[in-house]
Design an enzyme around this catalytic site. Structure first.
Site, PDB file in Angstrom:
ATOM      1  N   ASN A 198      10.060  -2.857   9.951  1.00 14.14           N
ATOM      2  CA  ASN A 198      10.709  -3.458   8.777  1.00 14.14           C
ATOM      3  C   ASN A 198      12.085  -3.974   9.183  1.00 14.14           C
ATOM      4  OD1 ASN A 198      12.790  -1.291   8.290  1.00 14.14           O
ATOM      5  ND2 ASN A 198      10.909  -0.069   8.211  1.00 14.14           N
ATOM      6  N   ASP A 267       5.648   4.397   5.787  1.00 13.63           N
ATOM      7  CA  ASP A 267       4.847   5.392   5.050  1.00 13.63           C
ATOM      8  C   ASP A 267       3.488   5.604   5.718  1.00 13.63           C
ATOM      9  OD1 ASP A 267       6.755   5.910   3.092  1.00 13.63           O
ATOM     10  OD2 ASP A 267       6.201   4.092   1.979  1.00 13.63           O
ATOM     11  N   LYS A 277      -3.653  -4.563  25.188  1.00  8.70           N
ATOM     12  CA  LYS A 277      -3.357  -5.607  24.191  1.00  8.70           C
ATOM     13  C   LYS A 277      -4.653  -6.032  23.492  1.00  8.70           C
ATOM     14  CE  LYS A 277      -1.428 -10.150  23.649  1.00  8.70           C
ATOM     15  NZ  LYS A 277      -1.290 -11.444  24.288  1.00  8.70           N
ATOM     16  N   ASP A 294       6.304  12.869   5.460  1.00  9.07           N
ATOM     17  CA  ASP A 294       7.551  12.485   4.803  1.00  9.07           C
ATOM     18  C   ASP A 294       8.658  13.392   5.338  1.00  9.07           C
ATOM     19  OD1 ASP A 294       9.738  12.295   2.933  1.00  9.07           O
ATOM     20  OD2 ASP A 294       8.356  11.165   1.649  1.00  9.07           O
ATOM     21  N   ILE A 295       9.510  12.820   6.173  1.00  8.69           N
ATOM     22  CA  ILE A 295      10.537  13.617   6.868  1.00  8.69           C
ATOM     23  C   ILE A 295      11.464  14.287   5.854  1.00  8.69           C
ATOM     24  CG2 ILE A 295      12.426  13.518   8.543  1.00  8.69           C
ATOM     25  CD1 ILE A 295      11.092  10.879   9.599  1.00  8.69           C
ATOM     26  N   PHE A 311      17.743   8.198   0.282  1.00 10.74           N
ATOM     27  CA  PHE A 311      17.982   6.832  -0.163  1.00 10.74           C
ATOM     28  C   PHE A 311      16.675   6.361  -0.786  1.00 10.74           C
ATOM     29  CE2 PHE A 311      21.878   4.557   1.311  1.00 10.74           C
ATOM     30  CZ  PHE A 311      22.576   5.674   1.730  1.00 10.74           C
ATOM     31  N   LYS A 325      12.006  10.118  -7.120  1.00 16.21           N
ATOM     32  CA  LYS A 325      12.067  10.646  -5.739  1.00 16.21           C
ATOM     33  C   LYS A 325      13.015  11.842  -5.662  1.00 16.21           C
ATOM     34  CE  LYS A 325      10.696   6.376  -3.492  1.00 16.21           C
ATOM     35  NZ  LYS A 325      11.022   5.158  -2.810  1.00 16.21           N
TER      36      LYS A 325
HETATM   37  O1  PMT Z   1      19.591  -0.320   7.941  1.00 11.84           O
HETATM   38  P1  PMT Z   1      20.207  -1.359   7.032  1.00 11.84           P
HETATM   39  O2  PMT Z   1      19.840  -2.768   7.404  1.00 11.84           O
HETATM   40  O3  PMT Z   1      21.680  -1.157   6.883  1.00 11.84           O
HETATM   41  O4  PMT Z   1      19.576  -1.159   5.572  1.00 11.84           O
HETATM   42  C1  PMT Z   1      19.832   0.000   4.852  1.00 11.84           C
HETATM   43  C2  PMT Z   1      18.630   0.429   4.011  1.00 11.84           C
HETATM   44  C3  PMT Z   1      18.299  -0.635   2.983  1.00 11.84           C
HETATM   45  C4  PMT Z   1      17.415   0.679   4.932  1.00 11.84           C
HETATM   46  C5  PMT Z   1      19.061   1.797   3.347  1.00 11.84           C
HETATM   47  O5  PMT Z   1      20.164   1.586   2.524  1.00 11.84           O
HETATM   48  C6  PMT Z   1      17.935   2.381   2.503  1.00 11.84           C
HETATM   49  O6  PMT Z   1      17.744   2.054   1.350  1.00 11.84           O
HETATM   50  N1  PMT Z   1      17.162   3.321   3.124  1.00 11.84           N
HETATM   51  C7  PMT Z   1      15.949   3.931   2.569  1.00 11.84           C
HETATM   52  C8  PMT Z   1      14.756   3.141   2.995  1.00 11.84           C
HETATM   53  C9  PMT Z   1      13.435   3.707   2.510  1.00 11.84           C
HETATM   54  O7  PMT Z   1      12.539   3.799   3.300  1.00 11.84           O
HETATM   55  O8  PMT Z   1      13.387   4.117   1.290  1.00 11.84           O
HETATM   56  P2  PMT Z   1      12.063   4.803   0.591  1.00 11.84           P
HETATM   57  O9  PMT Z   1      12.337   4.641  -0.857  1.00 11.84           O
HETATM   58  O10 PMT Z   1      10.818   4.213   1.146  1.00 11.84           O
HETATM   59  O11 PMT Z   1      12.162   6.309   1.046  1.00 11.84           O
HETATM   60  C10 PMT Z   1      12.820   7.309   0.265  1.00 11.84           C
HETATM   61  C11 PMT Z   1      13.525   8.285   1.146  1.00 11.84           C
HETATM   62  O12 PMT Z   1      12.578   9.054   1.906  1.00 11.84           O
HETATM   63  C12 PMT Z   1      14.439   7.678   2.162  1.00 11.84           C
HETATM   64  O13 PMT Z   1      15.579   8.515   2.238  1.00 11.84           O
HETATM   65  C13 PMT Z   1      13.655   7.701   3.463  1.00 11.84           C
HETATM   66  O14 PMT Z   1      14.503   7.824   4.608  1.00 11.84           O
HETATM   67  C14 PMT Z   1      12.810   8.946   3.287  1.00 11.84           C
HETATM   68  N2  PMT Z   1      11.505   8.905   3.953  1.00 11.84           N
HETATM   69  C15 PMT Z   1      10.562   8.018   3.564  1.00 11.84           C
HETATM   70  C16 PMT Z   1       9.300   8.034   4.151  1.00 11.84           C
HETATM   71  C17 PMT Z   1       9.050   8.975   5.177  1.00 11.84           C
HETATM   72  N3  PMT Z   1       7.865   9.024   5.772  1.00 11.84           N
HETATM   73  N4  PMT Z   1      10.012   9.841   5.553  1.00 11.84           N
HETATM   74  C18 PMT Z   1      11.232   9.812   4.972  1.00 11.84           C
HETATM   75  O15 PMT Z   1      12.115  10.595   5.342  1.00 11.84           O
END
Ligand code: PMT
Length: 387
Positions: A198, A267, A277, A294-295, A311, A325
């Site tokens: 991403n 995810d 390849k 999910d970490i 976040f 969340k």
């Molecule tokens: O890196 P930049 O370009 O500065 O951009 C910053 C950002 C937009 C990436 C950042 O501000 C942000 O929003 N990060 C969260 C991205 C995200 O994956 O969000 P989510 O809504 O999908 O996940 C929710 C939370 O679970 C997040 O804290 C994520 O780190 C965590 N997660 C999600 C999936 C997973 N398998 N493990 C996780 O830990």
């Protein structure tokens, strides 16, 4: 800035301060515009440049009292011998010196003068006086001077000055605390040369790591693949996939006091990654994906979890989804991040956040990620200490 030959370095200095998240307004002392064009300083600071005179016109805009209140710090660079003598006397006969008399903010000077002038007894006495009043003296450096002499009196390099000004804002709020931050994207391999990822640049997470370091924390930054420079003084663990990131986090999570999950973790991952390849043999291709762990949820679900901040990157229903969340993942706090636009979110220097806990909602409007990170760390520290 006062009128010295080192003034030619000030556009770079303004830029370096901006990179640290500072907003900069420039005030020229008398004759400083002989050494650098005000238009250059306006372009790099993004603000009109204030000249030395206190005229009726200048006082109807941002006058000396407004400027004195606006500043979180006042830096004079270059600071000539004459400027320092005038600061000692408390002169208020031009805009720059008047702001220095009127401000409650810390004042720093970056001296720049001939080595003989620096070592003159009057200059030494002036420096001692300024130091005794709490003025921060940044430098000077020693070496070859514009006049051809060699010795102490050269202005410090812009990066050094900016870093020392940044240090004025360092706190000890998180001294003795361990903070782990995930940042950047993950890469889920399809074959040795292709993968699913991403647009996360790592900027937001790295800025938080830097702000936590400035607050005195011992920081571990678990980073996905990025192309930006890593913060100094953090322990860096480089990872590629979500599974890598998961095991890196879990290996030392029990030692952490605060966990901030900024990484954009995939995810799902392809259920299989080809050893070779993949060839273009078919018109269609189906990739079967499997859910990644999910970490953040795994950290927050531990028996004795650290203080957990998530976040939530959302394109719609931002606040509702973020609240969901917060509850589902059992978090202490979540930063709701509206993404999908061109000005904030993924890969942009700026961001805007709504910080949500069970009891509060704080709007943090669009600003540089570096500045936003400092506010976020201050809010996280407050909430962590209040628990
Ligand atoms: O890196 P930049 O370009 O500065 O951009 C910053 C950002 C937009 C990436 C950042 O501000 C942000 O929003 N990060 C969260 C991205 C995200 O994956 O969000 P989510 O809504 O999908 O996940 C929710 C939370 O679970 C997040 O804290 C994520 O780190 C965590 N997660 C999600 C999936 C997973 N398998 N493990 C996780 O830990």
């Amino acid at each position: 800035m006062s009128a010295g030959i080192a003034a030619y370095k000030t556009p770079d200095l303004v830029r370096k301060l901006g990179e640290l998240g500072a907003q900069v307004q420039v005030i020229l002392s008398k004759n400083a515009d002989q050494f650098v064009a005000p238009l250059s300083l306006q372009a790099v600071s993004g603000h009109a440049v204030h000249s030395y005179a206190m005229t009726a016109e200048s006082e109807t805009g941002m006058g000396h009292i407004d400027l004195a209140r606006w500043a979180d710090a006042v830096l004079i660079a270059p600071a000539t011998a004459n400027m320092m003598a005038r600061l000692c006397q408390g002169n208020a006969d031009e805009l720059l010196t008047t702001v220095c008399v009127a401000t409650e903010a810390p004042i720093a000077v970056a001296p720049a003068m001939n080595q003989q002038m620096w070592q003159n007894a009057a200059s030494e006495a002036n420096i001692a006086t300024l130091q005794s009043r709490g003025v921060h003296i940044l430098g000077p450096d020693a070496g070859e001077q514009a006049c051809g002499e060699v010795g102490p009196g050269r202005m410090l390099q812009p990066a050094d000055i900016a870093q020392r000004v940044g240090a004025l804002f360092q706190s000890t709020e998180l001294t003795g605390k361990r903070v782990m931050i995930t940042a950047g994207p993950t890469w889920e391999a399809l074959d040795p040369v292709r993968g699913i990822t991403n647009h996360s640049s790592g900027m937001m997470g790295y800025a938080l790591a830097q702000a936590a370091i400035e607050a005195g924390a011992e920081v571990t930054l678990v980073s996905g693949p990025t192309h930006i420079s890593k913060p100094e003084h953090a322990t860096i663990i480089n990872t590629v996939s979500a599974l890598d990131m998961h095991s890196a986090v879990m290996s030392s999570i029990d030692e952490q006091d605060i966990f901030i999950a900024v990484a954009a973790v995939a995810d799902y991952r392809p259920i299989q990654s080809a050893d070779q390849k993949i060839k273009k043999n078919a018109d269609e291709m189906t990739i079967t994906m499997i859910k990644n762990p999910d970490i953040l949820a795994d950290v927050a679900g531990r028996e004795k979890p650290p203080f957990c901040v998530g976040f939530a990157a959302e394109t719609n229903n931002v606040i509702d989804y973020a609240r969901g969340k917060l509850v589902r993942k059992k978090l202490d706090m979540i930063a709701a991040n509206h993404v999908g636009g061109s000005e904030t979110g993924f890969g942009t220097p700026d961001n805007a956040i709504t910080l949500i806990t069970e009891e509060s909602v704080i709007e943090l409007p669009r600003q540089a990620k570096t500045a936003l990170a400092r506010t976020l760390i201050a809010e996280i520290t407050k909430a962590y200490k209040a628990q």
